[in-house]
Design a protein around this motif. Structure first.
Motif, PDB file in Angstrom:
ATOM      1  N   GLY A 111     -55.630  15.448 -10.168  1.00 37.84           N
ATOM      2  CA  GLY A 111     -54.392  15.723  -9.438  1.00 37.84           C
ATOM      3  C   GLY A 111     -53.283  14.738  -9.753  1.00 37.84           C
ATOM      4  N   VAL A 112     -53.345  14.107 -10.909  1.00 38.27           N
ATOM      5  CA  VAL A 112     -52.358  13.102 -11.294  1.00 38.27           C
ATOM      6  C   VAL A 112     -51.091  13.782 -11.806  1.00 38.27           C
ATOM      7  CG1 VAL A 112     -51.856  11.256 -12.964  1.00 38.27           C
ATOM      8  CG2 VAL A 112     -54.081  11.343 -11.811  1.00 38.27           C
ATOM      9  N   GLU A 113     -49.958  13.314 -11.306  1.00 40.93           N
ATOM     10  CA  GLU A 113     -48.656  13.795 -11.763  1.00 40.93           C
ATOM     11  C   GLU A 113     -47.760  12.665 -12.259  1.00 40.93           C
ATOM     12  OE1 GLU A 113     -46.698  16.317  -8.950  1.00 40.93           O
ATOM     13  OE2 GLU A 113     -48.463  17.575  -8.675  1.00 40.93           O
ATOM     14  N   ARG A 114     -48.179  11.437 -12.033  1.00 39.13           N
ATOM     15  CA  ARG A 114     -47.361  10.271 -12.389  1.00 39.13           C
ATOM     16  C   ARG A 114     -48.242   9.270 -13.120  1.00 39.13           C
ATOM     17  NH1 ARG A 114     -45.968   5.668  -8.738  1.00 39.13           N
ATOM     18  NH2 ARG A 114     -44.114   4.712  -9.557  1.00 39.13           N
ATOM     19  N   LEU A 115     -47.770   8.820 -14.296  1.00 40.43           N
ATOM     20  CA  LEU A 115     -48.517   7.871 -15.102  1.00 40.43           C
ATOM     21  C   LEU A 115     -47.773   6.551 -15.199  1.00 40.43           C
ATOM     22  CD1 LEU A 115     -49.508  10.142 -18.129  1.00 40.43           C
ATOM     23  CD2 LEU A 115     -50.799   9.708 -16.021  1.00 40.43           C
ATOM     24  N   VAL A 116     -48.466   5.478 -14.915  1.00 35.60           N
ATOM     25  CA  VAL A 116     -47.958   4.134 -15.159  1.00 35.60           C
ATOM     26  C   VAL A 116     -48.628   3.681 -16.448  1.00 35.60           C
ATOM     27  CG1 VAL A 116     -47.813   1.762 -14.328  1.00 35.60           C
ATOM     28  CG2 VAL A 116     -47.667   3.678 -12.695  1.00 35.60           C
ATOM     29  N   LEU A 117     -47.824   3.475 -17.497  1.00 34.92           N
ATOM     30  CA  LEU A 117     -48.354   3.084 -18.800  1.00 34.92           C
ATOM     31  C   LEU A 117     -48.225   1.581 -18.990  1.00 34.92           C
ATOM     32  CD1 LEU A 117     -46.724   5.852 -21.055  1.00 34.92           C
ATOM     33  CD2 LEU A 117     -48.932   5.920 -19.852  1.00 34.92           C
ATOM     34  N   CYS A 118     -49.283   0.953 -19.458  1.00 41.53           N
ATOM     35  CA  CYS A 118     -49.236  -0.458 -19.821  1.00 41.53           C
ATOM     36  C   CYS A 118     -50.114  -0.652 -21.042  1.00 41.53           C
ATOM     37  CB  CYS A 118     -49.685  -1.349 -18.663  1.00 41.53           C
ATOM     38  SG  CYS A 118     -51.425  -1.215 -18.205  1.00 41.53           S
ATOM     39  N   GLY A 119     -49.953  -1.781 -21.716  1.00 43.25           N
ATOM     40  CA  GLY A 119     -50.795  -2.077 -22.863  1.00 43.25           C
ATOM     41  C   GLY A 119     -50.008  -2.321 -24.133  1.00 43.25           C
ATOM     42  N   GLN A 120     -50.528  -1.782 -25.237  1.00 46.52           N
ATOM     43  CA  GLN A 120     -49.940  -2.072 -26.538  1.00 46.52           C
ATOM     44  C   GLN A 120     -50.028  -0.862 -27.465  1.00 46.52           C
ATOM     45  OE1 GLN A 120     -52.174  -5.364 -28.264  1.00 46.52           O
ATOM     46  NE2 GLN A 120     -54.071  -4.528 -27.565  1.00 46.52           N
ATOM     47  N   VAL A 121     -49.160  -0.734 -28.322  1.00 44.85           N
ATOM     48  CA  VAL A 121     -47.986  -1.458 -28.760  1.00 44.85           C
ATOM     49  C   VAL A 121     -46.768  -0.662 -28.284  1.00 44.85           C
ATOM     50  CG1 VAL A 121     -46.664  -2.092 -30.826  1.00 44.85           C
ATOM     51  CG2 VAL A 121     -49.090  -2.501 -30.772  1.00 44.85           C
ATOM     52  N   THR A 122     -45.800  -1.329 -27.674  1.00 45.48           N
ATOM     53  CA  THR A 122     -44.639  -0.689 -27.066  1.00 45.48           C
ATOM     54  C   THR A 122     -43.971   0.302 -28.000  1.00 45.48           C
ATOM     55  OG1 THR A 122     -44.243  -2.760 -25.871  1.00 45.48           O
ATOM     56  CG2 THR A 122     -42.459  -1.125 -25.859  1.00 45.48           C
ATOM     57  N   GLU A 123     -43.679  -0.134 -29.227  1.00 45.12           N
ATOM     58  CA  GLU A 123     -42.911   0.685 -30.158  1.00 45.12           C
ATOM     59  C   GLU A 123     -43.765   1.678 -30.928  1.00 45.12           C
ATOM     60  OE1 GLU A 123     -43.602  -3.296 -32.355  1.00 45.12           O
ATOM     61  OE2 GLU A 123     -43.473  -2.567 -30.289  1.00 45.12           O
ATOM     62  N   GLN A 124     -45.027   1.751 -30.611  1.00 42.35           N
ATOM     63  CA  GLN A 124     -45.914   2.707 -31.279  1.00 42.35           C
ATOM     64  C   GLN A 124     -46.643   3.535 -30.218  1.00 42.35           C
ATOM     65  OE1 GLN A 124     -48.355   0.552 -34.114  1.00 42.35           O
ATOM     66  NE2 GLN A 124     -46.590  -0.449 -34.995  1.00 42.35           N
ATOM     67  N   CYS A 125     -47.835   3.149 -29.864  1.00 35.99           N
ATOM     68  CA  CYS A 125     -48.684   3.964 -28.993  1.00 35.99           C
ATOM     69  C   CYS A 125     -48.080   4.200 -27.607  1.00 35.99           C
ATOM     70  CB  CYS A 125     -50.066   3.349 -28.878  1.00 35.99           C
ATOM     71  SG  CYS A 125     -50.907   3.277 -30.484  1.00 35.99           S
ATOM     72  N   VAL A 126     -47.425   3.214 -27.028  1.00 37.64           N
ATOM     73  CA  VAL A 126     -46.823   3.400 -25.708  1.00 37.64           C
ATOM     74  C   VAL A 126     -45.677   4.411 -25.801  1.00 37.64           C
ATOM     75  CG1 VAL A 126     -45.650   2.274 -23.773  1.00 37.64           C
ATOM     76  CG2 VAL A 126     -47.543   1.104 -24.939  1.00 37.64           C
ATOM     77  N   LEU A 127     -44.824   4.267 -26.802  1.00 41.08           N
ATOM     78  CA  LEU A 127     -43.701   5.194 -26.993  1.00 41.08           C
ATOM     79  C   LEU A 127     -44.194   6.624 -27.195  1.00 41.08           C
ATOM     80  CD1 LEU A 127     -40.687   5.855 -27.502  1.00 41.08           C
ATOM     81  CD2 LEU A 127     -41.087   5.228 -29.898  1.00 41.08           C
ATOM     82  N   TYR A 128     -45.130   6.831 -28.114  1.00 36.90           N
ATOM     83  CA  TYR A 128     -45.618   8.182 -28.405  1.00 36.90           C
ATOM     84  C   TYR A 128     -46.344   8.775 -27.205  1.00 36.90           C
ATOM     85  CZ  TYR A 128     -44.632   6.466 -33.101  1.00 36.90           C
ATOM     86  OH  TYR A 128     -44.034   5.908 -34.202  1.00 36.90           O
ATOM     87  N   SER A 129     -47.038   7.946 -26.463  1.00 36.70           N
ATOM     88  CA  SER A 129     -47.732   8.414 -25.265  1.00 36.70           C
ATOM     89  C   SER A 129     -46.745   8.809 -24.178  1.00 36.70           C
ATOM     90  CB  SER A 129     -48.682   7.330 -24.759  1.00 36.70           C
ATOM     91  OG  SER A 129     -49.666   7.060 -25.745  1.00 36.70           O
ATOM     92  N   ALA A 130     -45.677   8.037 -24.024  1.00 36.70           N
ATOM     93  CA  ALA A 130     -44.646   8.380 -23.040  1.00 36.70           C
ATOM     94  C   ALA A 130     -44.003   9.723 -23.382  1.00 36.70           C
ATOM     95  CB  ALA A 130     -43.590   7.278 -22.970  1.00 36.70           C
ATOM     96  N   LEU A 131     -43.729   9.947 -24.657  1.00 37.58           N
ATOM     97  CA  LEU A 131     -43.155  11.224 -25.078  1.00 37.58           C
ATOM     98  C   LEU A 131     -44.113  12.370 -24.773  1.00 37.58           C
ATOM     99  CD1 LEU A 131     -41.086  13.038 -26.449  1.00 37.58           C
ATOM    100  CD2 LEU A 131     -42.125  12.420 -28.640  1.00 37.58           C
ATOM    101  N   ASP A 132     -45.367  12.214 -25.147  1.00 38.90           N
ATOM    102  CA  ASP A 132     -46.335  13.275 -24.893  1.00 38.90           C
ATOM    103  C   ASP A 132     -46.552  13.505 -23.401  1.00 38.90           C
ATOM    104  OD1 ASP A 132     -46.661  13.978 -27.512  1.00 38.90           O
ATOM    105  OD2 ASP A 132     -48.682  13.138 -27.718  1.00 38.90           O
ATOM    106  N   ALA A 133     -46.495  12.462 -22.588  1.00 38.81           N
ATOM    107  CA  ALA A 133     -46.598  12.620 -21.135  1.00 38.81           C
ATOM    108  C   ALA A 133     -45.388  13.394 -20.606  1.00 38.81           C
ATOM    109  CB  ALA A 133     -46.703  11.256 -20.455  1.00 38.81           C
TER     110      ALA A 133
END
Length: 190
Positions: A111-133
């Motif tokens: 039932g998750v609708e909101r994701l808090v992203l943390c970790g590495q790497v900001t300009e790679q995996c975090v960015l692409y994950s934010a877009l896909d989310a």
């Protein structure tokens, strides 16, 4: 009630890759804030989901990946953010946490609708994950203090892109509420 989950990206890491030495100082700086987010999410009873590269170890399970990372040359970077027995674990092979993983299905079941992203790497995996989310209609929250980068300039640009193009909220870890969904939250990243 909609659920918020903390997603910890690629923190179970052996640091045996080309950009590791450029990344390590930023990881050291972000670690206390990531650990703080983990503690707050766990206290609130929010799902904590580790989504991690598998280092090409296709037959490994998360315990073996954790053991390899702890035994690696920067095992101390993994110790303070290691999964507990209640943490969920998803293995990924590419940059995005969603790409060919069961994460979207898992989030739907929780039932998750909101994701808090943390970790590495900001300009790679975090960015692409934010877009896909974002394209999957999840609300996205990123704390610039709880993500690590290889290139500071690219990381700043990535955070601006997350804000502007993906409607991501960027704020301090203390401003993230795992108990309730924010109404009209305002981004504070400059």
């Amino acid at each position: 009630m909609p659920q918020t989950a903390l997603v910890v990206i690629d923190m179970i890491n052996t640091y045996e890759h080309e950009d590791a030495e450029a990344l390590v100082p930023s990881v050291r700086k972000a670690l206390p804030r990531i650990a703080h987010l983990l503690a707050r999410a766990r206290t609130a009873g929010a799902p904590v989901i580790y989504v991690n590269d598998n280092f090409g170890r296709w037959r490994s399970h998360h315990g073996e990946l954790l053991d390899a990372a702890l035994a690696g040359r920067h095992g101390e970077l993994v110790e303070s953010v290691r999964p507990d027995e209640d943490s969920l674990f998803v293995v990924k092979a590419r940059h995005s946490i969603f790409y060919e993983t069961p994460l979207a299905y898992l989030l739907g079941n929780l039932g998750v609708e909101r994701l808090v992203l943390c970790g590495q790497v900001t300009e790679q995996c975090v960015l692409y994950s934010a877009l896909d989310a974002h394209i999957r209609h999840f609300d996205v929250v990123v704390s610039p203090e709880a993500v690590a980068h290889i290139d500071a300039g690219l990381a700043d640009a990535a955070l601006r892109m997350m804000q502007r193009n993906m409607a991501a909220l960027t704020c301090t870890p203390d401003d993230i509420d795992f108990d309730a969904r924010p109404q009209g939250a305002v981004s504070r990243h400059a």
